[in-house]
Design a protein around this motif. Structure first.
Motif, short mmCIF file in Angstrom:
data_model
loop_
_atom_site.label_atom_id
_atom_site.label_comp_id
_atom_site.label_asym_id
_atom_site.label_seq_id
_atom_site.Cartn_x
_atom_site.Cartn_y
_atom_site.Cartn_z
N LEU A 128 0.73 -1.32 -0.36
CA LEU A 128 0.22 0.02 0.11
C LEU A 128 0.64 1.50 -0.36
CD1 LEU A 128 -2.46 -0.82 2.16
CD2 LEU A 128 -2.90 -0.34 0.17
N GLY A 129 1.72 0.99 1.55
CA GLY A 129 3.04 2.24 0.41
C GLY A 129 3.19 2.34 -0.25
N LEU A 130 3.90 1.46 -1.13
CA LEU A 130 4.42 1.72 -2.24
C LEU A 130 3.58 2.25 -3.47
CD1 LEU A 130 7.12 -1.30 -2.73
CD2 LEU A 130 7.74 1.18 -2.33
N GLU A 131 2.25 2.03 -3.29
CA GLU A 131 0.77 1.69 -4.49
C GLU A 131 1.07 3.70 -4.73
OE1 GLU A 131 -2.02 -0.45 -3.23
OE2 GLU A 131 -1.32 -1.70 -5.24
N ARG A 132 1.29 3.73 -2.38
CA ARG A 132 0.76 5.87 -2.08
C ARG A 132 1.77 6.08 -3.54
NH1 ARG A 132 0.79 6.88 3.81
NH2 ARG A 132 2.76 6.24 3.14
N GLU A 133 3.15 5.77 -2.83
CA GLU A 133 4.54 6.37 -3.64
C GLU A 133 4.23 7.29 -5.56
OE1 GLU A 133 6.84 8.37 -1.98
OE2 GLU A 133 5.16 7.92 -0.53
N PHE A 134 3.59 5.78 -5.95
CA PHE A 134 3.81 5.69 -7.45
C PHE A 134 2.27 7.19 -7.57
CE2 PHE A 134 6.69 2.51 -7.88
CZ PHE A 134 6.94 2.30 -9.09
N PHE A 135 1.22 6.52 -6.84
CA PHE A 135 0.03 7.91 -7.30
C PHE A 135 0.73 9.27 -7.02
CE2 PHE A 135 -2.88 4.33 -7.14
CZ PHE A 135 -3.22 4.43 -9.01
N ASN A 136 1.53 9.10 -5.78
CA ASN A 136 1.70 10.83 -5.84
C ASN A 136 2.88 10.82 -6.85
OD1 ASN A 136 -0.10 11.00 -3.51
ND2 ASN A 136 2.01 9.88 -1.89
N LYS A 137 4.06 10.00 -7.12
CA LYS A 137 4.99 10.72 -8.07
C LYS A 137 4.07 11.16 -9.62
CE LYS A 137 8.99 11.09 -9.89
NZ LYS A 137 9.61 12.33 -10.00
N LYS A 138 2.67 10.12 -10.21
CA LYS A 138 2.19 10.09 -10.41
C LYS A 138 0.86 12.46 -10.87
CE LYS A 138 -2.19 8.36 -12.77
NZ LYS A 138 -3.50 7.18 -12.82
N MET A 139 0.86 12.18 -9.65
CA MET A 139 -0.39 13.45 -9.22
C MET A 139 0.79 14.43 -9.21
SD MET A 139 -1.17 14.81 -5.81
CE MET A 139 -0.43 14.67 -5.51
N GLU A 140 2.05 14.54 -8.96
CA GLU A 140 3.22 15.20 -9.31
C GLU A 140 3.76 15.62 -10.71
OE1 GLU A 140 6.92 14.47 -6.89
OE2 GLU A 140 6.13 14.52 -5.23
#
Length: 200
Positions: A128-140
């Motif tokens: 879940l933490g890695l998926e969240r980081e991927f979505f944060n990077k996607k958002m950025e």
């Protein structure tokens, strides 16, 4: 931004081409901007959902807080993260494909009973933490592309298109004035020649 031009037909044609190119590109850029704006909102929502899931999962196992002191943190680690790249509105975005964990063997008989559940929990939290980081990077990435696209829209709408229109108007006026002066001088020359012919 001042647009450089010359007062001649070649420059007029060039300015006209530049103006038409920007006017044709503007709707496409605007639609890209709105698509990116929508994708940024989606990515932001998904990232916050993942944050909520991580917090919820951690809260579910708060009762085990005293036991985590016994947990060997070296039992599980992330060995590799496999990802792919997709394009959203022309922007390359990393997409999480798979997470490969490395588990060290442990003795089921001598270890506490909850260790397998703890290993599973660590996997889920890490995922879940890695998926969240991927979505944060996607958002950025999407937000950065949206900002650049918005700048381009503003540049076209507020600076370049009006600038080219103004340059075209100035060149046309100059060429019209030049043509009128030329016609007037021809009339003056013609009337002088006629006056000379009449007086002879």
């Amino acid at each position: 931004m001042a647009i450089k031009f010359q007062y001649n037909k070649t420059s007029l044609n060039d300015m006209d081409k530049q103006l038409k190119m920007r006017q044709r590109a503007l709707p496409t850029i605007k639609s890209k901007e709105s698509a990116l704006r929508l994708e940024v909102k989606k990515a932001r929502d998904e990232a916050s959902q993942y944050s909520g899931k991580v917090d919820q999962l951690a809260a579910e196992y708060d009762y085990m807080a005293a036991l985590w002191g016994e947990f060997d943190k070296d039992l599980i680690s992330v060995k590799d993260v496999e990802f792919n790249v997709s394009k959203i509105a022309g922007v390359r975005i990393p997409v999480l494909e798979n997470i490969i964990f490395e588990e060290k063997p442990y003795d089921l008989f001598s270890s506490p009973v909850w260790i397998p559940e703890g290993v599973d929990l660590m996997k889920r939290i890490a995922k879940l933490g890695l998926e969240r980081e991927f979505f944060n990077k996607k958002m950025e990435l999407l937000d950065y592309a949206r900002k650049k696209t918005t700048q381009k829209v503003n540049l076209y709408e507020k600076v370049q298109i009006p600038g080219y229109q103004d340059a075209i108007r100035k060149i046309k006026r100059f060429l019209e004035d030049e043509e009128n002066l030329s016609k007037s001088s021809q009339k003056i020359v013609k009337s002088r020649q006629q006056n000379q012919e009449d007086s002879v």
